[in-house]
Structure formats: structure tokens, C-alpha cells
Design an enzyme around this catalytic site. Structure first.
Site, PDB file in Angstrom:
ATOM      1  CD  GLU A 239      -0.596  -0.977   4.429  1.00 14.25           C
ATOM      2  OE1 GLU A 239       0.226  -0.387   3.695  1.00 14.25           O
ATOM      3  OE2 GLU A 239      -1.155  -2.038   4.115  1.00 14.25           O
TER       4      GLU A 239
ATOM      5  CB  THR B 223      -5.716   0.158  -2.316  1.00 12.67           C
ATOM      6  OG1 THR B 223      -4.600  -0.698  -2.532  1.00 12.67           O
ATOM      7  CG2 THR B 223      -6.549  -0.395  -1.184  1.00 12.67           C
TER       8      THR B 223
END
Lengths: 309, 309
Positions: A130, A183
Site C-alpha cells: 500500500e 488515492t
């Protein structure tokens, strides 16, 4: 009898879950990638196949590779691994595409190594994937992918992941408008401060949602699916958000919100029939305004990653 | 067979409960007031006895009177009531003194009228007593006094109170340093904004605390009893707060925080023995620095207000 190769299903996940910004996540059951992981004579990790999405195959540039390397660094194992990735989740869709790959790699490697690591350890390794994908080593998607069901990331220092009971008839509908929101961009527009009054509403709703899940009180789950802080800002980036939300509730959804940092929108419903009606209502909105979309109806996946034949 | 008079126990309550600022509360079992409420031939409400504290007996100036009048206004009942109040909870102690009186009045009147109102209705009437006491019609203390156990006030508009399961071996220790902090003053020093980062920690902990209560995971309850927002500010007004907190945890408490707006400090423990040890550790601190105190050890009261003979 140790295996040398496994094929797995790696679930898509909904993070944030309205009031649960940065803490709640949930795994889907029939939306996800497939991966094959096998031991190899050569040390280290190689991505030997990557189908379905245009993503880097260099181990150090691939989230599955990076997460796997984090596991190997900790294990000190002399083993090597080959990874095949069959992407079905689109990158940038907001349903945990990177998390599916990074969790799949570490979960399968742990299986092939005889499970030296706990699920919480695997969360930590997958978070490195991530970090590569978004710049932030968050656990919102990797935790539900690994634990299954609903998870609460209570704290990061130390990392504390709590499994939340999930009622049996809870279904998710997810619609993905075919626009990309990164994101990192979606994080930039967030405000750094909030009012105490909004904070109180938010943690009241988190408490209500967790209580509703444990007591299987679908109505309480619905009442608690509110976000006064992030949704009003981020939803501006998502075409037709307010309309999708209102038609979902009219179709019987318990509640509706942004999946992860968007652009996907999720709704929860009691029962598959209602979730299907919600999907139809959502798709009508995008058909009318001419936005391409994918739509999914899924039971909540309470197992997380699974071995498939 | 309708009664004309009942005697009741009205529990003390801990509001806020660390991370649960303005939403969580819990009722105590052996700390509270007694009240006698009887029907009278004369319409309206009279406070006919008030022992133990120096508080107004004028119905419109007394929280029990005001709450009772709110109930009568809604019921349209032609009945009149006399109220006797035997205060054991000190006003300004931070363990719901006003809430005990206002909830006691409306709960007993509802009983004597044959229960025309729901518990949620009674919360609304009792909130009028809180409005008189502190200027804010909050439900943090009246909700647990009426529902028993742990309650979550998820929202005010509309009012939504959720009962949270309570593990059987959970005990509270409460120490009340004999200084007065008015709720209104304690509210004034609060900041109106917080960082998103602190908000995320707070709602993560609320989720963890609610999950810990439902799953009877005492360790999770303890880990979640953190407040990064209000406690750092309000604790400055409470003598020896940090020391009380550290000795409580050393003595085995799961967690420790400010009760309501203080000055009382609460700790939760698993089992009565530990709660008793925590009480001893707390009292040593105040004995050493020369602060007068009351101290209580109590099981969590899962019933709320009770009829006594």
C-alpha cells in the site's frame, strides 16, 4: 505434505465505510483477483505473469512484489517465489485493487512456508504494498482482505486490527464509474481539521455501526452509515454521487457511501434481492447521464483470501 | 393493582468514558440516590423532601421537578405527584448527580401512570433536567441511568440511544476529589476543532471499545480507553490526574479516564478484587497530596433505576 504451488482468490474490499474513515473495511465475496504463487529454486520474488491490467512486473515496482519482499526480509527464508497475477479488479477503482495483490502474495507465501506468520504480521507486510501504491502504508483494505468480514484498524502504533461480527444477510452493491481518482489526489482535498461537533457525530456513528453489526440490527447499521466529514468533500469528485445515494435508499439500501477514496460507490442491503434492486437503480442513473460503469452485487466475505482449485 | 407510591434507587453514572466523549455512558450499581414518588390529589409536582444536598426545592428550579413537568406536559395526565429526594451523589461530582434525580422522577412517574412512555421518551423528559443543570440538554448520563449498562447516544436529531452489551465481570472504581468543577466551566475550555488525525484515533477507539464490550474482550476494552482530544485539556483541572491514572493501571485497571466533565476519575477493572486494589492505589495518591476524596467500587449496573422496598 507441503505444497509447492497454490491458486488463490484475493477479494476486493471496501474501505472507510462512511463514518469509519481510515478505520473500517470489509471484504467482498465474488469480486476479486486470482493469483498463483509457487516456490522456485531461484531466491527472491519474480512476477512471472500479470494479466488483466497494465501494471509493472518489476518486483520492486509491483505491490505484490514489495509486500512479498517485506515478508522474506522478516522470515530470513532461503526460498524463492514466482507470482502470477490475474487482475479482475481495476486499478484506481476504490475497491482495493492494490490490497488484493499485496495481501494475496503474502498470504500465499505464508501458506507455502508453513504459516510462520500471524495474520497481523501479514497485514504489516501487505501495508508495504500500500505504501508503494499510494504513498501511505494504510491497512484499511489489506486488513479485511486478510481477516475477512469487517475489520477495524483501531490503532497503527501499535498495529491493532479487530474483527467485527458480520450479519449473515448483509450484501454489498458496488458501482464503479469509469473515471480514475488517485488515492493520493483524493487525500489531498481532505481538510486537516474538523469541528468537535462533527467529530462527536462521527464517533457516535462508528459506535452505532459496530453495535449494529454485532447485534445484527440492520436498521441500526443503516442509520449509522453517515459521514459528515469526508463524504461531503470527496463526493464532489464522483459523478452523480448524490443521485446514486438517493436512488439506492429508495430501492431499499440500508445506507450508501464512497468506497475507499472513490470513485466506486457502495451500498449495503439486507438480502441479495434488495442488493440486486439497488444495483439496477444505480445503473439506471449512470445509463441516463452516460457514464460507463461496472457494477457488482456481493455477499460479505467473512473468510478473506481463499484457496481455489 | 396500581401503586400510589414507589421508592427507587437512582444510579450514579459515568459519562464520556474516555474516547466516547458526548456519546458513551455507563450506570453504577451501588452508588446512587434514593427517591420516593407518590401520586397526590393536587395537580402538578411538588418536591416535598430533599435531604443530603443543598439544592432548590422549587419545582421549576429542581431538575427532578423540571423533568417531571416535561413528562406531565406530554401526557396530559390530570395526576399530581410528590417527590422526595435522598441525595447521596454530590452535586458537581461528575457522576451524574442531576441525571439521577431527573431520571428517577420521570421513571417513577411513568411506573405510577401505568407506563405510557417508552424508555426513549423518558430520556427526552430527563434531558430537560440536564438543560436546567448545565445549560445543555445532553443525554450522556440520563441514558445509562434509564437503560442501565453502557449506552451510546448515536444521534440527537433524531434521538437514538443504543444499549451496548456489558461483560459480567466489569467493575468501576470512581474517586471524587472534593473540588467542584461546573459542567458549564468544563465545557468552556474545550477546543472547538480537532485534527483529522486525532479524530481518526478517537473513532477507532470508540469502535474498539464497543467491539470489546460485545465480545467481552477485557484487554481490548482497556486498549480502547484512550482519549486524545478532551482528556489532555480537562485533566489539567483535576489534581493528581496523571498520577491517579498511572497508579490505577499499575494496580491492574484496564483503563482510566475522567468521569463526565470531572472532577471524578473512573477506572474499569476485570473483577471486584482488582477494582478494590485500584481504589486503594487511587486513595494513596490523594492521601499523600492531601486532597479529600470519596471513593467507590461498583459492578456495572445493567438494569438502571430499580424499585427498592
Amino acid at each position: 505434505m507441503s505444497k509447492n504451488e497454490i491458486r488463490i482468490f484475493c477479494p476486493a474490499t471496501i474501505a472507510n465505510v462512511s463514518c469509519g474513515f481510515d478505520v473500517l473495511g470489509v471484504a467482498l465475496d465474488n469480486v476479486g483477483d486470482e493469483m498463483v504463487i509457487r516456490k522456485s529454486a531461484e531466491k527472491g520474488i519474480r512476477i512471472t505473469k500479470l494479466e488483466g491490467q497494465d501494471l509493472p512486473m518489476d518486483t520492486h515496482q509491483n505491490v505484490a512484489g514489495v509486500a512479498g519482499l517485506a515478508l522474506l526480509a522478516e522470515s530470513g527464508s532461503p526460498e524463492g517465489f514466482e507470482i502470477e497475477i490475474y487482475k479482475k479488479i481495476k486499478a484506481g477503482s476504490g475497491i482495493g485493487s492494490s490490497a488484493a495483490s499485496s495481501t494475496g502474495a503474502v498470504w500465499a507465501m505464508n501458506e507455502l512456508l508453513g504459516k510462520p506468520f500471524s495474520t497481523l504480521d501479514l497485514v504489516k507486510f501487505a501495508m508495504e504494498g500500500e505504501r508503494l501504491a499510494s504513498g501511505v502504508a494504510h491497512a484499511d483494505n489489506v486488513a479485511p482482505a486478510l481477516f475477512g468480514g469487517f475489520t477495524l484498524v483501531r490503532s497503527y502504533e501499535p498495529l491493532d486490527v479487530i474483527s467485527i461480527h458480520c450479519p449473515n444477510e448483509l450484501y454489498a452493491t458496488v458501482i464503479h464509474p469509469q473515471i480514475e481518482i488517485k488515492t493520493s489526489d483524493s487525500r489531498k482535498i481532505l481538510k486537516t481539521h474538523l469541528t468537535l461537533a462533527d467529530g462527536i457525530k462521527q464517533w457516535g456513528n462508528v459506535g452505532g455501526l459496530v453495535a449494529g453489526l454485532f447485534t445484527e440490527d440492520y436498521d441500526l447499521i443503516g442509520r449509522s452509515l453517515q459521514d459528515h466529514i469526508v463524504e461531503p468533500i470527496r463526493s464532489i469528485l464522483i459523478p452523480g454521487f448524490d443521485k446514486i445515494k438517493s436512488v439506492s435508499k429508495e430501492a431499499g439500501a440500508l445506507g450508501c457511501g464512497i468506497s475507499g477514496s472513490g470513485p466506486s460507490i457502495f451500498a449495503f442491503s439486507k438480502g441479495k434481492d434488495t442488493a440486486q434492486k439497488v444495483a439496477e437503480a444505480m445503473t439506471h442513473v449512470y445509463q441516463k447521464i452516460g457514464v460507463d460503469y461496472d457494477v457488482h452485487v456481493s455477499k460479505i466475505n467473512t473468510e478473506g483470501i481463499k484457496i481455489i482449485d
